[in-house]
Design an enzyme around this catalytic site. Sequence first.
Site, short mmCIF file in Angstrom:
data_model
loop_
_atom_site.label_atom_id
_atom_site.label_comp_id
_atom_site.label_asym_id
_atom_site.label_seq_id
_atom_site.Cartn_x
_atom_site.Cartn_y
_atom_site.Cartn_z
N THR A 195 37.20 59.75 18.94
CA THR A 195 38.16 60.80 18.58
C THR A 195 38.04 61.98 19.55
OG1 THR A 195 38.05 60.15 16.26
CG2 THR A 195 38.81 62.40 16.72
N HIS A 207 30.41 52.90 18.34
CA HIS A 207 30.14 52.17 17.09
C HIS A 207 31.03 50.95 16.87
CE1 HIS A 207 33.32 53.68 14.17
NE2 HIS A 207 33.45 54.59 15.12
N SER A 214 34.33 54.18 22.40
CA SER A 214 33.46 54.64 21.32
C SER A 214 32.32 53.63 21.15
CB SER A 214 34.28 54.73 20.04
OG SER A 214 33.45 55.04 18.95
N CYS A 235 40.53 54.85 8.63
CA CYS A 235 40.85 56.28 8.53
C CYS A 235 41.98 56.57 7.56
CB CYS A 235 41.22 56.83 9.90
SG CYS A 235 39.92 56.55 11.09
N1 PLP Z 1 40.92 54.94 18.47
C1 PLP Z 1 40.96 53.75 17.87
C2 PLP Z 1 41.95 52.74 18.34
C3 PLP Z 1 40.08 53.46 16.83
O1 PLP Z 1 40.15 52.26 16.24
C4 PLP Z 1 39.17 54.44 16.42
C5 PLP Z 1 38.25 54.20 15.28
O2 PLP Z 1 38.62 53.57 14.32
C6 PLP Z 1 39.15 55.67 17.10
C7 PLP Z 1 40.05 55.89 18.12
C8 PLP Z 1 38.19 56.76 16.72
O3 PLP Z 1 36.91 56.46 17.19
P1 PLP Z 1 35.65 57.20 16.52
O4 PLP Z 1 35.47 56.60 15.17
O5 PLP Z 1 34.51 56.90 17.44
O6 PLP Z 1 35.97 58.64 16.48
#
Ligand code: PLP
Length: 381
Positions: free
Chosen positions: A70, A201, A199, A327
């Site tokens: 994010t 995780h 990212s 989310c």
């Molecule tokens: N972008 C996409 C396509 C994602 O699937 C996610 C997480 O679900 C994110 C961004 C956000 O990543 P983070 O959880 O490391 O903030």
Amino acid sequence: MIYLDHAATTPVPGEVADTVRDTLVHQFGNPSSQYGIGREAKALVSRCRETVAQALGGQPGRLVFTSCGTESDNFAIRLAAWQGRHTGRHIITTAVEHSAVLEPCKQLEQEGCSVTYLKPDKNGNITAAQVAESLRADTVLVSVMLVNNETGCVFPLREISDVLKSAGSKALLHTDAVQGFLKVPFRADTLGADLISVSGHKIGAPKGVGALYLGARVNAEQAKKHALLAGGGQENGLRSGTEATAQLAGFAKAVELRCAALDEALAHMAAIKQYALEQLLAIDGVVRVGDGAAPHVLAVSLVGYPSANIVEDLSAQGICVSAGSACHRGKASHVYEAMNLPKKVQSGVLRVSFGPETQESDIDALAAALKRHRDTRFPML
Ligand code: PLP
């Protein structure tokens, strides 16, 4: 427990957890400190940067560590809008991006930018031609994800970059590659994107660590003036804050483990996805949603059965799948809505996502539980 939600997050392998613990306990120095354990921590961060940059196919000096995907997305979008401010205020993105892209775009709209949201077709795909049609002289940023997190659709980044080049556009190309990194092979130096977000995780690293790759067209000196976090000047002035050394060590270890067996892992996930497709589509009432090609994400719908109820029912049986992005937390998905799916198909969508650990028996259990759900629960009217 049967875990089929690897697009939400992934289990952390024991070796990664051990690395995190060892770093916390034995290498707790601050990388900015001038004595021994500080210098060791600094060297550790630089080794982690090399490992992640190598897996991305880019140069370590162009990689900025962040706290998550994010943050990487937010930084990329702000930075591109700032860099292009003398050229214009138009941004192109897609209606199916993660909220980590959509929300900063909405913020920029509030600040006077105009944003074009490209609509996907009914299978969830976006084309380079759509970008070409929307491109304007004042376009400063095109942000298109590499792999959609809810359909597994892979978007044509290379072709989009070619469109920008042949139009002589100054717009920077950002890709949210959070779901593509080590799932859909690419190299930062040939993908054509100027900014790449990843990212930890999603690939077996702890939560709370990510990276942003800055290509050669990004003016890093200018970007420093608009870093999201200003302070002690860590990450070459682009992202202040004491480096999260343990998370970084975990990120690098997870990358190393994935890279060591990448071809096998990708082939395994693709085979599991094919198996899941066969087993789930054999259930009366289940249809596929989208035609995503990424090996780890499959969207289906048990038509007419509210997915929130399915997810809860499966959860009670120890099976973890989601009704879309984690989310959304139960809200209707903007991705399936943008695909214009019939209401009853939309209501029953399930995202099933796989990792190197997933077994056929996990899919068998999911298929049996879905059949039971269909036979014992009421559909919507
Ligand atoms: N972008 C996409 C396509 C994602 O699937 C996610 C997480 O679900 C994110 C961004 C956000 O990543 P983070 O959880 O490391 O903030």
